[in-house]
Design a protein around this motif. Structure first.
Motif, PDB file in Angstrom:
ATOM      1  N   SER A 157       9.656  11.601  13.192  1.00  0.00           N
ATOM      2  CA  SER A 157      10.071  12.783  12.448  1.00  0.00           C
ATOM      3  C   SER A 157       9.332  12.877  11.124  1.00  0.00           C
ATOM      4  O   SER A 157       8.777  11.890  10.633  1.00  0.00           O
ATOM      5  N   ARG A 158       9.376  14.060  10.553  1.00  0.00           N
ATOM      6  CA  ARG A 158       8.788  14.272   9.230  1.00  0.00           C
ATOM      7  C   ARG A 158       9.506  13.406   8.193  1.00  0.00           C
ATOM      8  O   ARG A 158       8.878  12.845   7.298  1.00  0.00           O
ATOM      9  N   ALA A 159      10.833  13.292   8.319  1.00  0.00           N
ATOM     10  CA  ALA A 159      11.606  12.471   7.382  1.00  0.00           C
ATOM     11  C   ALA A 159      11.126  11.016   7.410  1.00  0.00           C
ATOM     12  O   ALA A 159      11.052  10.364   6.362  1.00  0.00           O
ATOM     13  N   GLU A 160      10.787  10.523   8.594  1.00  0.00           N
ATOM     14  CA  GLU A 160      10.246   9.168   8.738  1.00  0.00           C
ATOM     15  C   GLU A 160       8.945   9.025   7.952  1.00  0.00           C
ATOM     16  O   GLU A 160       8.738   8.040   7.239  1.00  0.00           O
ATOM     17  N   VAL A 161       8.079  10.018   8.087  1.00  0.00           N
ATOM     18  CA  VAL A 161       6.796   9.987   7.385  1.00  0.00           C
ATOM     19  C   VAL A 161       7.010  10.093   5.880  1.00  0.00           C
ATOM     20  O   VAL A 161       6.374   9.384   5.100  1.00  0.00           O
ATOM     21  N   GLU A 162       7.907  10.966   5.463  1.00  0.00           N
ATOM     22  CA  GLU A 162       8.185  11.117   4.032  1.00  0.00           C
ATOM     23  C   GLU A 162       8.680   9.802   3.433  1.00  0.00           C
ATOM     24  O   GLU A 162       8.303   9.443   2.317  1.00  0.00           O
ATOM     25  N   ALA A 163       9.521   9.086   4.160  1.00  0.00           N
ATOM     26  CA  ALA A 163       9.999   7.785   3.683  1.00  0.00           C
ATOM     27  C   ALA A 163       8.868   6.767   3.655  1.00  0.00           C
ATOM     28  O   ALA A 163       8.756   5.972   2.711  1.00  0.00           O
ATOM     29  N   LEU A 164       8.020   6.805   4.664  1.00  0.00           N
ATOM     30  CA  LEU A 164       6.916   5.858   4.787  1.00  0.00           C
ATOM     31  C   LEU A 164       5.921   5.977   3.630  1.00  0.00           C
ATOM     32  O   LEU A 164       5.484   4.966   3.081  1.00  0.00           O
ATOM     33  N   ILE A 165       5.580   7.186   3.248  1.00  0.00           N
ATOM     34  CA  ILE A 165       4.572   7.338   2.190  1.00  0.00           C
ATOM     35  C   ILE A 165       5.107   6.890   0.828  1.00  0.00           C
ATOM     36  O   ILE A 165       4.313   6.595  -0.064  1.00  0.00           O
ATOM     37  N   GLN A 166       6.420   6.796   0.700  1.00  0.00           N
ATOM     38  CA  GLN A 166       6.995   6.311  -0.563  1.00  0.00           C
ATOM     39  C   GLN A 166       6.635   4.850  -0.814  1.00  0.00           C
ATOM     40  O   GLN A 166       6.782   4.360  -1.936  1.00  0.00           O
ATOM     41  N   GLU A 167       6.153   4.158   0.214  1.00  0.00           N
ATOM     42  CA  GLU A 167       5.750   2.755   0.090  1.00  0.00           C
ATOM     43  C   GLU A 167       4.279   2.586  -0.280  1.00  0.00           C
ATOM     44  O   GLU A 167       3.831   1.467  -0.539  1.00  0.00           O
ATOM     45  N   ASP A 168       3.525   3.670  -0.311  1.00  0.00           N
ATOM     46  CA  ASP A 168       2.087   3.583  -0.604  1.00  0.00           C
ATOM     47  C   ASP A 168       1.882   3.340  -2.096  1.00  0.00           C
ATOM     48  O   ASP A 168       2.352   4.118  -2.928  1.00  0.00           O
ATOM     49  N   PRO A 169       1.177   2.269  -2.464  1.00  0.00           N
ATOM     50  CA  PRO A 169       0.908   2.012  -3.877  1.00  0.00           C
ATOM     51  C   PRO A 169       0.220   3.188  -4.586  1.00  0.00           C
ATOM     52  O   PRO A 169       0.450   3.393  -5.783  1.00  0.00           O
ATOM     53  N   PHE A 170      -0.594   3.955  -3.863  1.00  0.00           N
ATOM     54  CA  PHE A 170      -1.217   5.126  -4.483  1.00  0.00           C
ATOM     55  C   PHE A 170      -0.161   6.122  -4.958  1.00  0.00           C
ATOM     56  O   PHE A 170      -0.286   6.698  -6.035  1.00  0.00           O
ATOM     57  N   LEU A 171       0.869   6.341  -4.158  1.00  0.00           N
ATOM     58  CA  LEU A 171       1.930   7.269  -4.535  1.00  0.00           C
ATOM     59  C   LEU A 171       2.847   6.643  -5.583  1.00  0.00           C
ATOM     60  O   LEU A 171       3.211   7.290  -6.571  1.00  0.00           O
ATOM     61  N   ILE A 172       3.197   5.382  -5.404  1.00  0.00           N
ATOM     62  CA  ILE A 172       4.064   4.681  -6.359  1.00  0.00           C
ATOM     63  C   ILE A 172       3.468   4.714  -7.756  1.00  0.00           C
ATOM     64  O   ILE A 172       4.175   4.957  -8.737  1.00  0.00           O
ATOM     65  N   GLU A 173       2.161   4.482  -7.852  1.00  0.00           N
ATOM     66  CA  GLU A 173       1.479   4.436  -9.149  1.00  0.00           C
ATOM     67  C   GLU A 173       1.043   5.812  -9.649  1.00  0.00           C
ATOM     68  O   GLU A 173       0.479   5.935 -10.731  1.00  0.00           O
ATOM     69  N   GLY A 174       1.261   6.852  -8.846  1.00  0.00           N
ATOM     70  CA  GLY A 174       0.953   8.211  -9.284  1.00  0.00           C
ATOM     71  C   GLY A 174      -0.524   8.551  -9.352  1.00  0.00           C
ATOM     72  O   GLY A 174      -0.913   9.437 -10.109  1.00  0.00           O
ATOM     73  N   VAL A 175      -1.351   7.875  -8.529  1.00  0.00           N
ATOM     74  CA  VAL A 175      -2.790   8.155  -8.568  1.00  0.00           C
ATOM     75  C   VAL A 175      -3.220   9.117  -7.467  1.00  0.00           C
ATOM     76  O   VAL A 175      -4.347   9.596  -7.463  1.00  0.00           O
ATOM     77  N   ALA A 176      -2.315   9.391  -6.521  1.00  0.00           N
ATOM     78  CA  ALA A 176      -2.633  10.305  -5.422  1.00  0.00           C
ATOM     79  C   ALA A 176      -1.389  11.105  -5.058  1.00  0.00           C
ATOM     80  O   ALA A 176      -0.258  10.652  -5.255  1.00  0.00           O
ATOM     81  N   GLU A 177      -1.639  12.279  -4.511  1.00  0.00           N
ATOM     82  CA  GLU A 177      -0.572  13.121  -3.988  1.00  0.00           C
ATOM     83  C   GLU A 177      -0.799  13.277  -2.494  1.00  0.00           C
ATOM     84  O   GLU A 177      -1.933  13.242  -2.023  1.00  0.00           O
TER      85      GLU A 177
END
Length: 96
Positions: free
Chosen positions: A55-75
């Motif tokens: 599901s999309r919700a699964e993907v949305e949760a998954l990307i929250q673990e990406d260091p790029f997103l956590i550190e705010g360097v990528a969208e």
């Protein structure tokens, strides 16, 4: 199936600093069978990941673990699609 479109929002020096933990994030999701393809865009303004998830919700949760997103360097932009045609070698990825 999902196309995850990353766009860098910080200088490449900040991106490069986070490449090792980002690669570990990718490897974890390849091992789980979620990520099928990934790579940087050319010119180097971001990246693309092809993912298979329930599901999309699964993907949305998954990307929250990406260091790029956590550190705010990528969208991320998430594009969901239903592949109805595929090359013979990829036929198992079609969704009817």
């Amino acid at each position: 199936m999902f196309i995850l479109h990353l766009t860098y929002v910080k200088p490449l020096s900040e991106i490069d600093r986070l490449i090792p933990p980002h690669v570990e994030y990718l490897k974890k999701n390849y091992a789980a069978g979620t990520f099928l393809f990934s790579g940087r865009r050319e010119p180097r303004t971001g990246g693309v990941i092809i993912a298979r998830a329930g599901s999309r919700a699964e993907v949305e949760a998954l990307i929250q673990e990406d260091p790029f997103l956590i550190e705010g360097v990528a969208e991320y932009e998430i594009v969901e699609f239903l592949p109805s045609m595929a090359a013979p070698d990829l036929d198992g990825y079609r969704e009817l």
